[in-house]
Design a protein around this motif. Structure first.
Motif, PDB file in Angstrom:
ATOM      1  N   SER A 226       9.025  12.345  28.086  1.00 33.20           N
ATOM      2  CA  SER A 226       9.324  13.755  27.786  1.00 33.20           C
ATOM      3  C   SER A 226       8.241  14.689  28.314  1.00 33.20           C
ATOM      4  O   SER A 226       8.439  15.899  28.369  1.00 33.20           O
ATOM      5  CB  SER A 226       9.495  13.954  26.280  1.00 33.20           C
ATOM      6  OG  SER A 226       8.266  13.837  25.591  1.00 33.20           O
ATOM      7  N   ASN A 227       7.077  14.134  28.688  1.00 27.13           N
ATOM      8  CA  ASN A 227       6.013  14.950  29.275  1.00 27.13           C
ATOM      9  C   ASN A 227       6.261  15.274  30.746  1.00 27.13           C
ATOM     10  O   ASN A 227       5.532  16.062  31.338  1.00 27.13           O
ATOM     11  CB  ASN A 227       4.661  14.221  29.169  1.00 27.13           C
ATOM     12  CG  ASN A 227       4.192  14.065  27.746  1.00 27.13           C
ATOM     13  OD1 ASN A 227       4.515  14.875  26.890  1.00 27.13           O
ATOM     14  ND2 ASN A 227       3.425  13.019  27.477  1.00 27.13           N
ATOM     15  N   THR A 245      16.800   7.411  22.160  1.00 31.20           N
ATOM     16  CA  THR A 245      16.524   8.710  21.522  1.00 31.20           C
ATOM     17  C   THR A 245      17.313   8.857  20.234  1.00 31.20           C
ATOM     18  O   THR A 245      16.802   9.351  19.212  1.00 31.20           O
ATOM     19  CB  THR A 245      16.863   9.862  22.479  1.00 31.20           C
ATOM     20  OG1 THR A 245      16.085   9.728  23.677  1.00 31.20           O
ATOM     21  CG2 THR A 245      16.566  11.216  21.836  1.00 31.20           C
ATOM     22  N   ASN A 246      18.574   8.393  20.247  1.00 31.54           N
ATOM     23  CA  ASN A 246      19.411   8.425  19.050  1.00 31.54           C
ATOM     24  C   ASN A 246      18.827   7.534  17.954  1.00 31.54           C
ATOM     25  O   ASN A 246      18.808   7.908  16.765  1.00 31.54           O
ATOM     26  CB  ASN A 246      20.829   7.977  19.400  1.00 31.54           C
ATOM     27  CG  ASN A 246      21.795   8.162  18.238  1.00 31.54           C
ATOM     28  OD1 ASN A 246      21.834   9.214  17.609  1.00 31.54           O
ATOM     29  ND2 ASN A 246      22.568   7.126  17.951  1.00 31.54           N
ATOM     30  N   TRP A 268      11.086  17.958  18.815  1.00 41.04           N
ATOM     31  CA  TRP A 268      10.801  19.376  19.022  1.00 41.04           C
ATOM     32  C   TRP A 268      11.079  19.772  20.475  1.00 41.04           C
ATOM     33  O   TRP A 268      11.688  20.810  20.748  1.00 41.04           O
ATOM     34  CB  TRP A 268       9.344  19.642  18.662  1.00 41.04           C
ATOM     35  CG  TRP A 268       8.913  21.069  18.840  1.00 41.04           C
ATOM     36  CD1 TRP A 268       8.265  21.606  19.909  1.00 41.04           C
ATOM     37  CD2 TRP A 268       9.119  22.145  17.923  1.00 41.04           C
ATOM     38  NE1 TRP A 268       8.025  22.941  19.717  1.00 41.04           N
ATOM     39  CE2 TRP A 268       8.549  23.312  18.495  1.00 41.04           C
ATOM     40  CE3 TRP A 268       9.707  22.250  16.674  1.00 41.04           C
ATOM     41  CZ2 TRP A 268       8.556  24.550  17.869  1.00 41.04           C
ATOM     42  CZ3 TRP A 268       9.719  23.490  16.041  1.00 41.04           C
ATOM     43  CH2 TRP A 268       9.157  24.616  16.634  1.00 41.04           C
ATOM     44  N   ARG A 269      10.661  18.918  21.405  1.00 45.47           N
ATOM     45  CA  ARG A 269      10.894  19.202  22.825  1.00 45.47           C
ATOM     46  C   ARG A 269      12.380  19.143  23.167  1.00 45.47           C
ATOM     47  O   ARG A 269      12.846  19.844  24.069  1.00 45.47           O
ATOM     48  CB  ARG A 269      10.133  18.194  23.697  1.00 45.47           C
ATOM     49  CG  ARG A 269       8.625  18.401  23.681  1.00 45.47           C
ATOM     50  CD  ARG A 269       7.914  17.232  24.331  1.00 45.47           C
ATOM     51  NE  ARG A 269       6.472  17.445  24.408  1.00 45.47           N
ATOM     52  CZ  ARG A 269       5.596  16.500  24.727  1.00 45.47           C
ATOM     53  NH1 ARG A 269       6.028  15.272  24.994  1.00 45.47           N
ATOM     54  NH2 ARG A 269       4.310  16.769  24.778  1.00 45.47           N
ATOM     55  N   ASN A 270      13.114  18.290  22.463  1.00 46.23           N
ATOM     56  CA  ASN A 270      14.553  18.158  22.711  1.00 46.23           C
ATOM     57  C   ASN A 270      15.360  19.256  22.029  1.00 46.23           C
ATOM     58  O   ASN A 270      16.587  19.282  22.137  1.00 46.23           O
ATOM     59  CB  ASN A 270      15.056  16.793  22.229  1.00 46.23           C
ATOM     60  CG  ASN A 270      14.585  15.656  23.116  1.00 46.23           C
ATOM     61  OD1 ASN A 270      14.073  15.885  24.211  1.00 46.23           O
ATOM     62  ND2 ASN A 270      14.748  14.419  22.666  1.00 46.23           N
ATOM     63  N   PHE A 320       0.394  18.058  17.626  1.00 46.06           N
ATOM     64  CA  PHE A 320       1.766  18.272  17.144  1.00 46.06           C
ATOM     65  C   PHE A 320       1.806  19.462  16.178  1.00 46.06           C
ATOM     66  O   PHE A 320       2.632  20.370  16.312  1.00 46.06           O
ATOM     67  CB  PHE A 320       2.256  16.984  16.481  1.00 46.06           C
ATOM     68  CG  PHE A 320       3.622  17.080  15.841  1.00 46.06           C
ATOM     69  CD1 PHE A 320       4.671  17.707  16.491  1.00 46.06           C
ATOM     70  CD2 PHE A 320       3.849  16.514  14.587  1.00 46.06           C
ATOM     71  CE1 PHE A 320       5.931  17.787  15.909  1.00 46.06           C
ATOM     72  CE2 PHE A 320       5.093  16.589  13.996  1.00 46.06           C
ATOM     73  CZ  PHE A 320       6.138  17.234  14.654  1.00 46.06           C
ATOM     74  N   PHE A 321       0.899  19.474  15.211  1.00 47.95           N
ATOM     75  CA  PHE A 321       0.826  20.580  14.259  1.00 47.95           C
ATOM     76  C   PHE A 321       0.550  21.896  14.994  1.00 47.95           C
ATOM     77  O   PHE A 321       1.139  22.933  14.679  1.00 47.95           O
ATOM     78  CB  PHE A 321      -0.291  20.333  13.239  1.00 47.95           C
ATOM     79  CG  PHE A 321       0.145  19.553  12.029  1.00 47.95           C
ATOM     80  CD1 PHE A 321       0.277  20.177  10.796  1.00 47.95           C
ATOM     81  CD2 PHE A 321       0.425  18.203  12.116  1.00 47.95           C
ATOM     82  CE1 PHE A 321       0.681  19.459   9.680  1.00 47.95           C
ATOM     83  CE2 PHE A 321       0.823  17.476  11.008  1.00 47.95           C
ATOM     84  CZ  PHE A 321       0.957  18.108   9.776  1.00 47.95           C
ATOM     85  N   ASN A 322      -0.365  21.845  15.956  1.00 52.08           N
ATOM     86  CA  ASN A 322      -0.781  23.055  16.656  1.00 52.08           C
ATOM     87  C   ASN A 322       0.379  23.692  17.438  1.00 52.08           C
ATOM     88  O   ASN A 322       0.463  24.912  17.569  1.00 52.08           O
ATOM     89  CB  ASN A 322      -1.934  22.730  17.606  1.00 52.08           C
ATOM     90  CG  ASN A 322      -2.662  23.963  18.088  1.00 52.08           C
ATOM     91  OD1 ASN A 322      -3.064  24.806  17.292  1.00 52.08           O
ATOM     92  ND2 ASN A 322      -2.817  24.080  19.392  1.00 52.08           N
ATOM     93  N   GLU A 323       1.275  22.844  17.957  1.00 50.29           N
ATOM     94  CA  GLU A 323       2.401  23.368  18.736  1.00 50.29           C
ATOM     95  C   GLU A 323       3.558  23.801  17.849  1.00 50.29           C
ATOM     96  O   GLU A 323       4.181  24.834  18.081  1.00 50.29           O
ATOM     97  CB  GLU A 323       2.890  22.318  19.743  1.00 50.29           C
ATOM     98  CG  GLU A 323       4.048  22.821  20.598  1.00 50.29           C
ATOM     99  CD  GLU A 323       4.345  21.908  21.771  1.00 50.29           C
ATOM    100  OE1 GLU A 323       5.511  21.812  22.157  1.00 50.29           O
ATOM    101  OE2 GLU A 323       3.405  21.293  22.310  1.00 50.29           O
TER     102      GLU A 323
END
Length: 581
Positions: A226-227, A245-246, A268-270, A320-323
């Protein structure tokens, strides 16, 4: 306010106060552990590539680092600031460094700190990075993967590790890749895409394969992939990616903390904000918070996965928290936990260390530029860290036994100014009859128990040694030492003084593995010594046998445990009397 001891039978010897106003600079001193790899393997070369890239970026963003290091160097090559923590404060430790297995580690860390100025030689660093890149290109197989050493089969895990590191450098704005580096990444992505498709095809041949549970390696693939949204996945791998992913979405609550963090960020990215929100809510709910340790996860511990250390996991959760849900106060609390790890550990040259340093320096509040000061009022004297070491503000004050017994030396009050954490400790050293010593406990502590071992012909039995049932000559006694620590520590020394009536059953030194911990055990004439290069968080039980050799009444001997890297973490058992009929 700290009250010093005032007990009968104690003869004070020396009292020492230590203060460090800006411990963030100890993390800066961990940077020069980056050096030319000693082994010609891909992990070592990538560590050199990654570390030099990120360290230079940190130095560029924080020019004050280079200024301070130049001043440290001007103080002289042997400035105490640049000594290893193993070499400092010899008088406060329960063993001479030369008597431990860690003399070379101390020399190595001192040398690393004294090489600080070399780290910020931009031309040298660029050359090292280019050398490391050439080795990475040479070690990459034709199908795009990397094995550990040249000639080994390519590993999906190692290839994902390198791809993840390179994507992190991009996220941090620490690098702009050239065409050669981009092609190297594209080849590696093709390799991992083919691997996930191959795994998916093999899975479909198994009965009831639809009930499969996702593995940590599959989660790692989805997260790393995902990056690289700008590089399309292989068309044949898309079905496998959708399937896994599912699974990740449905099974996130069954994963480790590291796995939850990766799935949360993936969701979150998805665009799946619902699952990402559930995960971050779970993480907040299960986090521990304390004034001393900050914000952390108690079950974030070392596991079999070498690429997901507790520091790696903590940095992942911080990012993760920061984003997803940025909160500066929360970030500072998580940074506090990371800084505490540096207090008791000698960080080695691994990307996890550099990630931690990056996180400490460039997220949350700017602790490097914080004017932290600590002022101590000790009797009629006032001491300030402004007169301590440059940048760290390290201050050490010692008073003699005469002052320690006077009214002037019975209490110390400390005032701190500034928002960043500060460290401090008070050491009281005194003389007392060993059988009258009272137990001292701390976050690192030891408990000592004695048992008489008997055998009824079918099984081994242990009977606790009590004052009501004296020992007899010839008895086999099992000494049980229970060690507890609430944080991971490096270079821990445990010394168990034996009573004069005991002779060790085993008089050979050697390395032992027990309860998930390696340690070196060395018997001497008067004590049993244990050396832990790394002691994980938790509770551990050690045992050794002795034989009762003579009658009489003896001082039982105390057990003392100390982190030699941070000697303020020390405790001992109480003294007692042992009778032998």
């Amino acid at each position: 306010m700290i009250r010093l001891k005032d007990s009968k039978g104690i003869r004070p010897f020396r009292t020492t106060l230590e203060l460090t106003a800006n411990p963030i600079w100890y993390a800066v001193q961990a940077l020069p552990t980056l050096s030319q790899p000693e082994n010609d393997n891909v992990i070592s070369w990538f560590a050199s590539y990654y570390s030099n890239t990120l360290a230079n970026y940190i130095a560029t963003v924080h020019p004050r680092i280079q200024q301070v290091i130049s001043q440290w160097k001007a103080q002289g090559g042997n400035a105490s600031t640049l000594y290893s923590n193993l070499e400092k404060n010899a008088e406060l430790k329960n063993i001479l460094l030369q008597e431990t297995p860690w003399v070379l580690e101390a020399d190595n860390e001192t040398e690393q700190k004294q090489r600080l100025s070399l780290l910020f030689d931009m031309n040298r660093a660029a050359g090292q990075r280019e050398t490391a890149l050439r080795h990475l290109l040479d070690l990459q197989t034709p199908d795009g993967g990397w094995g550990w050493f040249k000639g080994m089969y390519p590993s999906q895990e190692i290839t994902l590790y390198i791809l993840k590191g390179m994507s992190q450098l991009t996220e941090l704005n620490a690098v702009e890749y050239n065409q050669q580096e981009k092609e190297m990444q594209m080849k590696a992505l093709k390799f991992v895409d083919k691997q996930i498709q191959s795994d998916y095809e093999a899975l479909q041949k198994i009965k009831n394969w639809q009930k499969n549970e996702i593995s940590p390696l599959e989660i790692e693939y989805l997260f790393v992939r995902s990056n690289y949204r700008d590089i399309p996945e292989l068309g044949s791998a898309r079905e496998a990616i959708r399937y896994y992913t599912n699974l990740a979405e449905k099974q996130w609550d069954k994963q480790s903390i590291h796995g939850k963090g990766e799935i949360g960020w993936l969701m979150w990215r998805n665009g799946n904000k619902e699952i990402a929100g559930k995960i971050i809510t779970w993480l907040r709910k299960t986090a521990s918070t304390s004034p001393d340790k900050g914000m952390y996860w108690a079950n974030n511990r070392s596991r079999a996965n070498a690429f997901a250390s507790p520091i790696d996991t903590h940095c992942l959760l911080m990012a993760f928290f920061n984003e997803v849900s940025p909160d500066k106060q929360e970030t500072d609390r998580m940074k506090q936990w990371l800084l505490n790890q540096k207090q008791t550990q000698n960080w080695k040259s691994v990307p996890a260390t550099v990630n931690a340093i990056y996180t400490l320096l460039l997220t949350g509040s700017n602790w490097l530029d914080t004017a932290n000061t600590c002022t101590a009022q000790w009797g009629k004297q006032t001491y300030s860290t402004t007169s301590g070491e440059l940048a760290t503000g390290y201050l050490k004050v010692t008073i003699s036994d005469e002052k320690a017994t006077s009214s002037e030396g019975t209490s110390i009050s400390i005032r701190k100014e500034g928002s960043a954490p500060a460290w401090g400790a008070v050491y009281e050293q005194y003389f007392q009859n060993i059988n009258e010593v009272k137990k001292q406990k701390g976050v690192l502590n030891v408990e000592k128990l004695l048992f008489v071992e008997t055998n009824n012909g079918t099984e081994r039995q242990l009977r606790p040694v009590t004052p009501d049932e004296p020992l007899s000559v010839g008895d086999k006694v099992v000494v049980r030492l229970v060690v507890r620590t609430d944080r991971e520590m490096d270079y821990v020394f445990l010394k168990d003084l034996r009573a004069g009536c005991f002779e060790p059953a085993d008089q050979l030194s050697g390395s032992i593995y027990r309860d998930g911990v390696w340690y070196y055990q060395s018997p001497t004439d008067v004590s049993e010594n244990f050396f832990f290069e790394r002691l994980p968080q938790g509770t551990f039980v050690l045992e050794y046998a002795v034989y009762v050799s003579r009658t009489g009444e003896y001082a039982g001997g105390i057990s003392t445990i100390q982190c030699l890297y941070a000697p303020e973490f020390v405790s001992h058992t109480e003294g007692n009397i042992i009778k032998v009929d």
